[in-house]
Design a protein around this motif. Structure first.
Motif, PDB file in Angstrom:
ATOM      1  N   TYR A  79     -48.138  27.564 -25.922  1.00  0.00           N
ATOM      2  CA  TYR A  79     -47.448  27.764 -24.630  1.00  0.00           C
ATOM      3  C   TYR A  79     -46.861  26.816 -23.537  1.00  0.00           C
ATOM      4  N   HIS A  80     -45.684  26.724 -23.042  1.00  0.00           N
ATOM      5  CA  HIS A  80     -45.459  25.830 -21.855  1.00  0.00           C
ATOM      6  C   HIS A  80     -44.666  26.654 -21.032  1.00  0.00           C
ATOM      7  N   ARG A  81     -44.367  25.814 -20.048  1.00  0.00           N
ATOM      8  CA  ARG A  81     -43.681  26.185 -19.033  1.00  0.00           C
ATOM      9  C   ARG A  81     -42.041  25.820 -19.536  1.00  0.00           C
ATOM     10  N   LEU A  82     -40.540  26.556 -19.735  1.00  0.00           N
ATOM     11  CA  LEU A  82     -39.738  26.119 -19.393  1.00  0.00           C
ATOM     12  C   LEU A  82     -38.878  26.161 -18.795  1.00  0.00           C
ATOM     13  N   ASP A  83     -39.111  27.279 -17.236  1.00  0.00           N
ATOM     14  CA  ASP A  83     -37.990  27.815 -16.322  1.00  0.00           C
ATOM     15  C   ASP A  83     -38.157  26.542 -15.588  1.00  0.00           C
ATOM     16  N   PRO A  84     -39.348  25.709 -15.132  1.00  0.00           N
ATOM     17  CA  PRO A  84     -39.212  24.670 -14.025  1.00  0.00           C
ATOM     18  C   PRO A  84     -37.653  23.751 -14.555  1.00  0.00           C
ATOM     19  N   SER A  85     -37.581  23.160 -15.625  1.00  0.00           N
ATOM     20  CA  SER A  85     -36.934  22.436 -16.662  1.00  0.00           C
ATOM     21  C   SER A  85     -35.517  22.737 -17.401  1.00  0.00           C
ATOM     22  N   SER A  86     -35.194  24.286 -17.136  1.00  0.00           N
ATOM     23  CA  SER A  86     -33.982  25.114 -17.096  1.00  0.00           C
ATOM     24  C   SER A  86     -32.983  25.473 -16.287  1.00  0.00           C
TER      25      SER A  86
END
Ligand SMILES: [Zn+2]
Length: 224
Positions: free
Chosen positions: A89-96
């Motif tokens: 799991y890793h956050r993808l919202d900040p980079s999209s």
């Protein structure tokens, strides 16, 4: 520059006012009717920082909610979405960057012959007769349904024209390549690894049917 029809200027409690490097552009549809006001007021009245930077109405009007250099939650990802591909799991919202197309999405035909948005009733997906029937239908072949649905609200030509201009603008501004492949219509490790490109919400989650692969949208993405 790109022409904005309306800037909603979201308060910074509704998104994360932190500049982040962008690698992905993610296409959604709203599951809603004609007006953009309903979508934005819903987001503005929830405490969560859920939103996308842009919404494109059926008339092709570009609505801006917050600047695309910042970010908000729009993917709704948990560990299980990553685990099935063996990715941690890793956050993808900040980079999209999220873009919504105003659309009802999947439709069902009622016994009256008309097409309605769907709703869940006693665990079953049924036509929502509280909604007005949808007129602008996109039909898949019965053996090529998308996520189990044969009928969808059709993305309009005006909407797709605006989307194309917006994608060109964002790709140049953030130096993102489209990298189109047909895997984006199902959950794909490329999306979940955070690789550069333009994706659908459905590229991250098998339980999502936004955006659907309407042939004009597929051709648009291939042409970038
Ligand atoms: Zn979505």
């Amino acid at each position: 520059m790109i022409e904005i029809y309306k800037d909603w200027n979201f308060p910074d409690t509704q998104y994360v006012r932190q500049k982040t490097e962008k690698k992905q552009i993610v296409l959604h549809h709203t599951v809603s009717g004609d007006k953009v006001d309903g979508d934005t007021s819903w987001w503005l009245h929830t405490p969560e920082r859920v939103a996308t930077s842009y919404i494109i109405s059926r008339e092709g009007h570009l609505h801006k909610c917050f600047d695309d250099e910042y970010w908000a939650y729009h993917l709704g990802l948990s560990a299980e979405h990553f685990n099935r591909f063996g990715i941690s799991y890793h956050r993808l919202d900040p980079s999209s960057i999220g873009i919504e197309l105003d659309s009802w999405g999947a439709l069902l035909q009622h016994t009256d012959g008309l097409f309605y948005p769907v709703t869940r009733q006693n665990g079953k997906i049924v036509p929502n007769l509280k909604c007005k029937p949808v007129k602008n239908i996109y039909e898949y072949c019965s053996n090529q349904k998308y996520r189990g649905f044969q009928y969808f609200d059709r993305y309009t030509t005006a909407q797709l024209d605006t989307l194309k201009r917006l994608l060109h603008f964002l790709m140049e501004k953030h130096r993102i390549a489209a990298n189109y492949k047909s895997d984006i219509w199902n959950a794909t490790p490329r999306a979940l690894m955070g690789w550069e490109g333009i994706f659908a919400h459905a590229s991250y989650r098998q339980d999502k049917s936004d955006v659907h692969p309407q042939v004009e949208l597929v051709n648009l993405l291939k042409s970038l």
